[in-house]
Structure formats: C-alpha cells, structure tokens
Motif scaffolding. Structure first.
Motif, mmCIF file in Angstrom:
data_model
loop_
_atom_site.group_PDB
_atom_site.id
_atom_site.type_symbol
_atom_site.label_atom_id
_atom_site.label_comp_id
_atom_site.label_asym_id
_atom_site.label_seq_id
_atom_site.Cartn_x
_atom_site.Cartn_y
_atom_site.Cartn_z
ATOM 1 N N UNK A 15 -7.132 64.236 -21.351
ATOM 2 C CA UNK A 15 -5.528 64.525 -21.693
ATOM 3 C C UNK A 15 -4.611 63.420 -20.845
ATOM 4 N N UNK A 16 -5.142 62.480 -20.121
ATOM 5 C CA UNK A 16 -4.555 61.587 -19.321
ATOM 6 C C UNK A 16 -4.217 60.423 -20.039
ATOM 7 N N UNK A 17 -3.104 59.983 -19.988
ATOM 8 C CA UNK A 17 -2.598 58.577 -20.734
ATOM 9 C C UNK A 17 -2.744 57.463 -19.791
ATOM 10 N N UNK A 18 -2.421 57.569 -18.476
ATOM 11 C CA UNK A 18 -2.637 56.520 -17.576
ATOM 12 C C UNK A 18 -2.117 57.212 -16.025
ATOM 13 N N UNK A 19 -2.380 56.230 -15.199
ATOM 14 C CA UNK A 19 -2.101 56.534 -13.854
ATOM 15 C C UNK A 19 -1.251 55.449 -13.279
ATOM 16 N N UNK A 20 -0.256 55.347 -12.750
ATOM 17 C CA UNK A 20 0.416 54.096 -12.023
ATOM 18 C C UNK A 20 1.218 54.543 -10.905
#
Length: 238
Positions: free
Chosen positions: A146-151
């Motif tokens: 369910x994660x799109x990205x980390x930033x």
C-alpha cells in the motif's frame, strides 16, 4: 603496502580473500578510495559483505556473469571487469573511477550496490511486509503493497501511501532500502524511494535523464539522473 604498476600514486592497502576477512577489515579500518572486488570469494559471494557493513566507496567488480547481469553494472558509478582481467580494461576502469570521484563523490554508491545485489543475486530474501506508523495516539500498520513512496523532507523521512497520506517514520532512506524488495522499490535519488506502481508516467529528459510523474503527486520534480537511468530501465523491465 604495495604500489600499483599502473600508477605509482595508487597504493594497495590490503589484499583479502574472504567475506569474513573483508568484513573484519572494513570494520576497523578507514574506507579506501576504491575497492576491486571479486564476486566469488573463498567463503561466499561478495554481496554478503554489503549486508554486514556499509561500503560507501566506489567498487569495481570482477565477474564472469552473463550479458543480462553485466547490463546491471553499466552505470557511471559502478564498473566491472570481466575475468580474466585485461590490463587495458583495468587501466580504463581506474581512470573512470578517478573522474567520478572528482565530479560526483561517493554518496550514492551504497544504494547502487544494493540495487545491483537485487538484480544479480535473484535470491529469496526477507523484506518488511508492513511499517508501523503513528496517527495521533494510535499506531497503525501500513502494508508494503500500500506504499507509494518514501521521501525525505525537512530532515524527516515520510512514508506516503497510495491514497496520498503521509506518515513520518524512524528510518533514513539509506536504511530503508535494505528492508525493501529491490524488484518492487527503486532508490531514485538521495530523497526518494518509489514503489513501481507509483511511476504513472515516465518521460525522456535532458542529458540522458528521465522525468517521472508520480501518483500520488509529489510536489518536487522527480528526475532520474543520467547515472541512475541505466539501472532504472533494467528495474522497469524485470
């Protein structure tokens, strides 16, 4: 301490033949400017070294891998030598690393080696299936799918889910990449790791770079550098 026949200014500080010996040496000594590393060592594959100790200096691998795997090495910041090693190719690689150190530094080497490990080893690995995040006084589990990205933003690392909600987490990006499946997540740059489904549009960009349009949208422009683009293309085509 030996001096190189190729360049008398180059000093060989140590010659090691095993994963165990290399890990021990790296833990107690200052990182060298460059490591020449055989894929197959006396007690295992060299990739085990990177799982036990951070290596943030350039690496030239010596390998006998096939054409597909060799494509993964064709980056501006990681080089390879086919065995048996030819003197002319060694000299070219050393010159390449000198120039890269001058213009780029070593900040992305560790991340690139991790990506390379994922592409070449093809091993079964245990990656995180969920991350615990705090919402007010509650703790919630966010599944990896369910994660799109980390930033990174303002010295915080944010997890952004596919619905666009952001949650601060207690990991630096360089730490996170070790817990994520490299077939699904890509370390785009020092501030961003994306899930493959988050890259909604991919466009050619100036000077061999690529521009990404993410979903959910990210305020900052997302550019894959010319150094990262070859590996990014391989990652997309797995």
């Amino acid at each position: 301490m030996q001096r190189s026949e190729y360049d008398r200014d180059i000093r060989i500080v140590e010659v090691l033949s095993s994963v165990e010996g290399t890990v021990k040496w790296l833990k107690v000594n200052k990182l060298p400017d460059l490591i020449l590393l055989d894929i197959h060592l006396a007690d295992g594959l060299c990739f085990e070294i990177f799982e036990q100790v951070p290596v943030k200096c350039p690496v030239i691998f010596c390998t006998a891998y096939d054409e597909y795997a060799l494509k993964a090495f064709e980056l501006n910041s990681i080089d390879y030598l086919l065995k048996p090693v030819q003197q002319a190719k060694l000299e070219k690689s050393l010159q390449k690393m000198k120039e890269l150190n001058r213009v780029q530094g070593t900040g992305m080497f560790n991340a690139q080696v991790h990506d390379l490990m994922g592409l070449i080893k093809g091993r079964e690995a245990s990656y995180k299936s969920r991350f615990m995040v705090k919402i007010g006084n509650r703790i919630k589990a966010v599944k990896t799918e369910d994660i799109a990205y980390f930033h990174s933003q303002n010295k915080l690392t944010l997890l952004v889910n596919k619905e666009g909600s952001s949650f601060p987490i207690d990991y630096a990006l360089d730490e996170l990449i070790n817990f994520l499946d490299p077939a699904i997540f890509f370390h785009v740059n020092r501030k961003l790791i994306i899930h493959i489904d988050a890259a909604r549009e991919i466009h050619p960009y100036f000077k061999g770079r690529m521009k990404l349009i993410l979903h959910p949208p990210l305020e900052d422009e997302v550019i894959v550098s010319s150094q990262r683009t070859p590996l990014f293309k391989i990652w997309l085509d797995q």
